[in-house]
Design a protein around this motif. Structure first.
Motif, PDB file in Angstrom:
ATOM      1  N   GLY A  12       0.807  -1.212   0.000  1.00  0.00           N
ATOM      2  CA  GLY A  12       0.000   0.000   0.000  1.00  0.00           C
ATOM      3  C   GLY A  12       0.844   1.267   0.000  1.00  0.00           C
ATOM      4  N   ILE A  13       2.174   1.123  -0.047  1.00  0.00           N
ATOM      5  CA  ILE A  13       3.077   2.269   0.038  1.00  0.00           C
ATOM      6  C   ILE A  13       3.599   2.629  -1.360  1.00  0.00           C
ATOM      7  N   TYR A  14       3.603   3.929  -1.651  1.00  0.00           N
ATOM      8  CA  TYR A  14       4.040   4.414  -2.955  1.00  0.00           C
ATOM      9  C   TYR A  14       4.965   5.622  -2.810  1.00  0.00           C
ATOM     10  N   HIS A  15       5.942   5.703  -3.693  1.00  0.00           N
ATOM     11  CA  HIS A  15       6.729   6.927  -3.892  1.00  0.00           C
ATOM     12  C   HIS A  15       6.100   7.627  -5.084  1.00  0.00           C
ATOM     13  N   ILE A  16       5.678   8.868  -4.866  1.00  0.00           N
ATOM     14  CA  ILE A  16       4.915   9.612  -5.871  1.00  0.00           C
ATOM     15  C   ILE A  16       5.685  10.859  -6.280  1.00  0.00           C
ATOM     16  N   LEU A  17       5.651  11.149  -7.563  1.00  0.00           N
ATOM     17  CA  LEU A  17       6.289  12.352  -8.101  1.00  0.00           C
ATOM     18  C   LEU A  17       5.273  13.123  -8.925  1.00  0.00           C
ATOM     19  N   LEU A  18       5.024  14.369  -8.539  1.00  0.00           N
ATOM     20  CA  LEU A  18       4.177  15.267  -9.319  1.00  0.00           C
ATOM     21  C   LEU A  18       5.045  16.389  -9.847  1.00  0.00           C
ATOM     22  N   ARG A  19       4.783  16.824 -11.055  1.00  0.00           N
ATOM     23  CA  ARG A  19       5.560  17.909 -11.627  1.00  0.00           C
ATOM     24  C   ARG A  19       4.638  18.933 -12.265  1.00  0.00           C
ATOM     25  N   GLY A  20       5.102  20.176 -12.324  1.00  0.00           N
ATOM     26  CA  GLY A  20       4.317  21.233 -12.944  1.00  0.00           C
ATOM     27  C   GLY A  20       4.251  21.046 -14.445  1.00  0.00           C
ATOM     28  N   ILE A  21       3.117  21.365 -15.021  1.00  0.00           N
ATOM     29  CA  ILE A  21       2.944  21.216 -16.464  1.00  0.00           C
ATOM     30  C   ILE A  21       3.877  22.183 -17.189  1.00  0.00           C
ATOM     31  N   ASN A  22       4.576  21.690 -18.204  1.00  0.00           N
ATOM     32  CA  ASN A  22       5.544  22.508 -18.962  1.00  0.00           C
ATOM     33  C   ASN A  22       6.550  23.200 -18.048  1.00  0.00           C
ATOM     34  N   ARG A  23       7.010  22.467 -17.035  1.00  0.00           N
ATOM     35  CA  ARG A  23       7.968  22.970 -16.041  1.00  0.00           C
ATOM     36  C   ARG A  23       7.411  24.152 -15.232  1.00  0.00           C
ATOM     37  N   GLN A  24       6.088  24.255 -15.197  1.00  0.00           N
ATOM     38  CA  GLN A  24       5.437  25.330 -14.448  1.00  0.00           C
ATOM     39  C   GLN A  24       5.866  25.315 -12.984  1.00  0.00           C
ATOM     40  N   THR A  25       6.171  26.485 -12.442  1.00  0.00           N
ATOM     41  CA  THR A  25       6.481  26.592 -11.021  1.00  0.00           C
ATOM     42  C   THR A  25       5.217  26.345 -10.208  1.00  0.00           C
ATOM     43  N   ILE A  26       5.296  25.458  -9.233  1.00  0.00           N
ATOM     44  CA  ILE A  26       4.144  25.104  -8.410  1.00  0.00           C
ATOM     45  C   ILE A  26       4.070  25.986  -7.171  1.00  0.00           C
ATOM     46  N   PHE A  27       5.239  26.395  -6.688  1.00  0.00           N
ATOM     47  CA  PHE A  27       5.298  27.181  -5.456  1.00  0.00           C
ATOM     48  C   PHE A  27       6.029  28.495  -5.720  1.00  0.00           C
ATOM     49  N   GLU A  28       5.254  29.530  -6.060  1.00  0.00           N
ATOM     50  CA  GLU A  28       5.836  30.843  -6.336  1.00  0.00           C
ATOM     51  C   GLU A  28       6.261  31.521  -5.036  1.00  0.00           C
ATOM     52  N   GLU A  29       5.465  31.350  -3.982  1.00  0.00           N
ATOM     53  CA  GLU A  29       5.701  32.006  -2.704  1.00  0.00           C
ATOM     54  C   GLU A  29       5.575  31.001  -1.569  1.00  0.00           C
ATOM     55  N   GLU A  30       6.057  31.397  -0.384  1.00  0.00           N
ATOM     56  CA  GLU A  30       5.966  30.522   0.782  1.00  0.00           C
ATOM     57  C   GLU A  30       4.519  30.142   1.089  1.00  0.00           C
ATOM     58  N   GLU A  31       3.613  31.071   0.890  1.00  0.00           N
ATOM     59  CA  GLU A  31       2.197  30.805   1.151  1.00  0.00           C
ATOM     60  C   GLU A  31       1.700  29.602   0.358  1.00  0.00           C
ATOM     61  N   ASP A  32       2.240  29.420  -0.860  1.00  0.00           N
ATOM     62  CA  ASP A  32       1.814  28.316  -1.716  1.00  0.00           C
ATOM     63  C   ASP A  32       2.231  26.970  -1.123  1.00  0.00           C
ATOM     64  N   ALA A  33       3.475  26.912  -0.649  1.00  0.00           N
ATOM     65  CA  ALA A  33       3.959  25.674  -0.027  1.00  0.00           C
ATOM     66  C   ALA A  33       3.176  25.369   1.248  1.00  0.00           C
ATOM     67  N   ILE A  34       2.908  26.404   2.032  1.00  0.00           N
ATOM     68  CA  ILE A  34       2.128  26.224   3.266  1.00  0.00           C
ATOM     69  C   ILE A  34       0.743  25.682   2.925  1.00  0.00           C
ATOM     70  N   LYS A  35       0.120  26.232   1.886  1.00  0.00           N
ATOM     71  CA  LYS A  35      -1.215  25.784   1.480  1.00  0.00           C
ATOM     72  C   LYS A  35      -1.199  24.330   1.031  1.00  0.00           C
ATOM     73  N   TYR A  36      -0.149  23.927   0.293  1.00  0.00           N
ATOM     74  CA  TYR A  36      -0.093  22.534  -0.165  1.00  0.00           C
ATOM     75  C   TYR A  36       0.032  21.578   1.027  1.00  0.00           C
ATOM     76  N   LEU A  37       0.844  21.945   2.018  1.00  0.00           N
ATOM     77  CA  LEU A  37       0.980  21.112   3.205  1.00  0.00           C
ATOM     78  C   LEU A  37      -0.334  21.057   3.988  1.00  0.00           C
ATOM     79  N   GLU A  38      -1.031  22.161   4.051  1.00  0.00           N
ATOM     80  CA  GLU A  38      -2.338  22.176   4.703  1.00  0.00           C
ATOM     81  C   GLU A  38      -3.319  21.256   3.973  1.00  0.00           C
ATOM     82  N   THR A  39      -3.226  21.249   2.644  1.00  0.00           N
ATOM     83  CA  THR A  39      -4.093  20.386   1.836  1.00  0.00           C
ATOM     84  C   THR A  39      -3.794  18.917   2.109  1.00  0.00           C
ATOM     85  N   LEU A  40      -2.505  18.573   2.196  1.00  0.00           N
ATOM     86  CA  LEU A  40      -2.127  17.201   2.540  1.00  0.00           C
ATOM     87  C   LEU A  40      -2.718  16.794   3.884  1.00  0.00           C
TER      88      LEU A  40
END
Length: 252
Positions: A12-40
């Motif tokens: 049931g354990i997986y190593h997962i890799l997500l990437r931004g489309i066309n090398r799109q930046t996923i985390f422009e600012e610290e707030e973005d990273a915080i939001k993703y962790l909150e979503t997790l």
């Protein structure tokens, strides 16, 4: 050509890799990273998964996750849809943020589990974003040695020993080892063209012209230069297109 089905993990354990489309930046600012962790964290109860590691990079994400109540595909759709909805609203954009199909590999034994864990946590070191693994703010490493928030640290630390303090010391020593683990990665060896690089510089640094990067305040400039390197631009290419000295780009 039809897509092949994902290999199902017996553990049931997986190593997962997500990437931004066309090398799109996923985390422009610290707030973005915080939001993703909150979503997790928000979807842990809803989807019933356990998280053993994460590392948020500029344009990609590594997760080490165990599915329980819901299967992996549903979990990833929930997390992705929630974050992208928030991100698009914040940046007044529409459309996809992540490449349409995340990568995943099964993790079936403790030996490979620990290898993947170390590989994920050492990502910022290999990208030369930090000199010490503990200094990277957006990985789960510090949850193991300080306070856990969204990581199930007990499961991993028990593999290092029964007494927690000693287990944490063994965990640290394990992460100091440099190994060539063969795990899934972004495999981005393709050279980024100057036209692509120019657009990336404008977007990441929020400037009209690449040369305007020279006039950005020092601390913000260093953040931008670091993010550009993380997104695949070479030191030489950044220096040539922005006019910022190569030594400054290297130190950023």
């Amino acid at each position: 050509m039809p897509r092949t089905g994902r290999k199902k993990s017996a553990s049931g354990i997986y190593h997962i890799l997500l990437r931004g489309i066309n090398r799109q930046t996923i985390f422009e600012e610290e707030e973005d990273a915080i939001k993703y962790l909150e979503t997790l964290k928000n979807y842990q109860d809803k989807s019933g998964y356990k998280l053993y590691a994460y590392c948020l990079m500029g344009n990609h994400i590594h997760l080490l996750l165990k599915e329980e109540k819901e299967e992996l595909g549903i979990i990833m759709r929930r997390i992705g849809a929630s974050y992208v909805y928030w991100y698009n609203d914040k940046y007044n954009r529409c459309g996809h943020l992540f490449q349409d199909r995340y990568k995943s590999e099964t993790v079936e034994d403790d030996r490979y589990l620990l290898a993947v864990l170390r590989y994920i946590h050492q990502n910022p070191l290999k990208a030369e974003l930090v000199k010490n693994i503990v200094d990277y703010k957006w990985s789960s490493y510090c949850e193991y040695i300080k306070n856990d928030e969204i990581i199930d640290t007990d499961f991993i630390l028990e593999l290092f020993g029964e007494e927690r303090k000693k287990a944490i010391e063994s965990f640290k020593l394990f992460h100091e080892e440099s190994k060539n683990e063969r795990c899934i990665d972004i495999n981005e060896k393709k050279k980024i063209s100057d036209s692509e690089a120019i657009e990336m510089i404008k977007r990441v640094c929020i400037v009209s012209h690449c040369m305007d990067v020279q006039r950005i305040e020092k601390e913000q400039k260093n953040k931008c230069l670091s993010l550009l390197k993380e997104n695949g631009l070479s030191t030489r290419q950044i220096a040539r297109l922005t006019g910022v000295g190569r030594s400054i780009v290297l130190k950023a």
